[in-house]
Design an enzyme around this catalytic site. Structure first.
Site, PDB file in Angstrom:
ATOM      1  N   ASP A 124       0.765  -1.367   0.002  1.00 60.71           N
ATOM      2  CA  ASP A 124      -0.093  -0.179  -0.056  1.00 60.71           C
ATOM      3  C   ASP A 124       0.885   1.232  -0.142  1.00 60.71           C
ATOM      4  O   ASP A 124       1.901   1.391   0.365  1.00 60.71           O
ATOM      5  CB  ASP A 124      -1.028  -0.021   1.241  1.00 60.71           C
ATOM      6  CG  ASP A 124      -2.012  -0.892   0.994  1.00 60.71           C
ATOM      7  OD1 ASP A 124      -2.124  -1.742   0.215  1.00 60.71           O
ATOM      8  OD2 ASP A 124      -3.161  -0.701   1.762  1.00 60.71           O
TER       9      ASP A 124
ATOM     10  N   HIS B  87       3.788  -1.908   3.249  1.00 60.80           N
ATOM     11  CA  HIS B  87       3.477  -0.747   2.513  1.00 60.80           C
ATOM     12  C   HIS B  87       5.105  -0.569   1.823  1.00 60.80           C
ATOM     13  O   HIS B  87       6.100  -1.113   2.454  1.00 60.80           O
ATOM     14  CB  HIS B  87       3.483   0.435   3.720  1.00 60.80           C
ATOM     15  CG  HIS B  87       2.122   0.312   4.417  1.00 60.80           C
ATOM     16  ND1 HIS B  87       1.848  -0.473   5.594  1.00 60.80           N
ATOM     17  CD2 HIS B  87       0.922   1.022   4.118  1.00 60.80           C
ATOM     18  CE1 HIS B  87       0.620  -0.352   5.794  1.00 60.80           C
ATOM     19  NE2 HIS B  87      -0.068   0.574   5.183  1.00 60.80           N
TER      20      HIS B  87
END
Length: 260
Positions: A81, A228
């Protein structure tokens, strides 16, 4: 992705997104088109395995939040992400390549617009794209439908343009801030709402060992893992992926994409 932490970085992303024109008129349009309040999944044939190309209208998909893997009962989905990021996305791509793993990249619209070369690199490597809104506002579930429309649809356009015409196949609400309206809106554009089962907590930078332990301890929770590639120093994430991916293979897991 998480609601807590990293507010300074998100504030910068939000500021960058202020240049995007809000689409206020979409509120009444989507209310009429999508039947807001009707919780039944949107109907329509699933998209083909390849990424949808920008020149064709995307087929609607189910509006329920998906966690399952198309790799079956022993399948896992790696999701990344908040990028793309010029420092860390190439590092994540390298680890994935070295382990023969495909992942789903949930991209922030302004990041995609700023780094189209990285979006194209993600697609060229066989990974899938996911819409993570324009500015990563974790309070989206408390905002107007017009605002939600702007965040989702403008990001879809930014990512598609940056990729060279490849549309995102999924939509992940920042911090899990889904609403029935946003789910149906995304699904009507061919983007399956995407959840997660295991949060590596990498955004908090707890240390590589802690992140690896989280995955090992929680793998029974479900197949979709959250990491992430932006929002600060992601060196711990890269190091954790180097350990987690081979370990998952040793445990008999295979890697897939979230079902559509």
């Amino acid at each position: 992705m998480v609601r807590s932490g990293g507010r300074g970085w998100y504030a910068k992303v939000l500021a960058a997104a202020l240049g995007v024109t809000a689409v206020a008129g979409l509120s009444s349009f989507w209310n009429a088109q999508l039947g807001y309040g009707d919780e039944r999944p949107a109907q329509g044939a699933a998209a083909p395995p390849a990424q949808s190309q920008g020149g064709r209208k995307a087929a609607p998909v189910a509006a329920g939040i998906v966690h399952a893997s198309d790799a079956g009962a022993r399948g896992v989905n790696i999701t990344i992400d908040d990028g793309p990021d010029p420092a860390w996305t190439p590092e994540v791509l390298r680890v994935l390549r070295d382990n023969g793993v495909k992942a789903t990249f949930c991209m922030v619209g302004t990041q995609a617009r700023a780094h189209p070369d990285l979006v194209k690199a993600v697609v060229a490597a066989g990974h899938r794209l996911c819409d993570h809104t324009v500015s990563h506002d974790v309070t989206m579930d408390r905002k107007s439908r017009a605002y939600q429309s702007q965040q989702i649809l403008d990001a879809e356009r930014m990512i598609t343009k940056a990729s060279g015409g490849v549309r995102p196949l999924y939509y992940r609400a920042p911090g899990g801030a889904f609403t029935p309206y946003s789910r149906h809106l995304a699904a009507s554009h061919g983007m399956r709402p995407l959840g997660w089962n295991i949060d590596s907590k990498d955004f908090e930078r707890p240390g590589t060992e802690a992140m690896v332990a989280t995955v090992k301890n929680e793998i029974s929770n479900g197949p979709t893992l959250l990491f992430h590639d932006a929002g600060g120093d992601r060196s711990q994430t890269v190091a954790a992926l180097r350990e987690v991916l081979p370990w998952l293979k040793e445990q008999g897991y295979s890697f897939g994409f979230p079902v559509r």
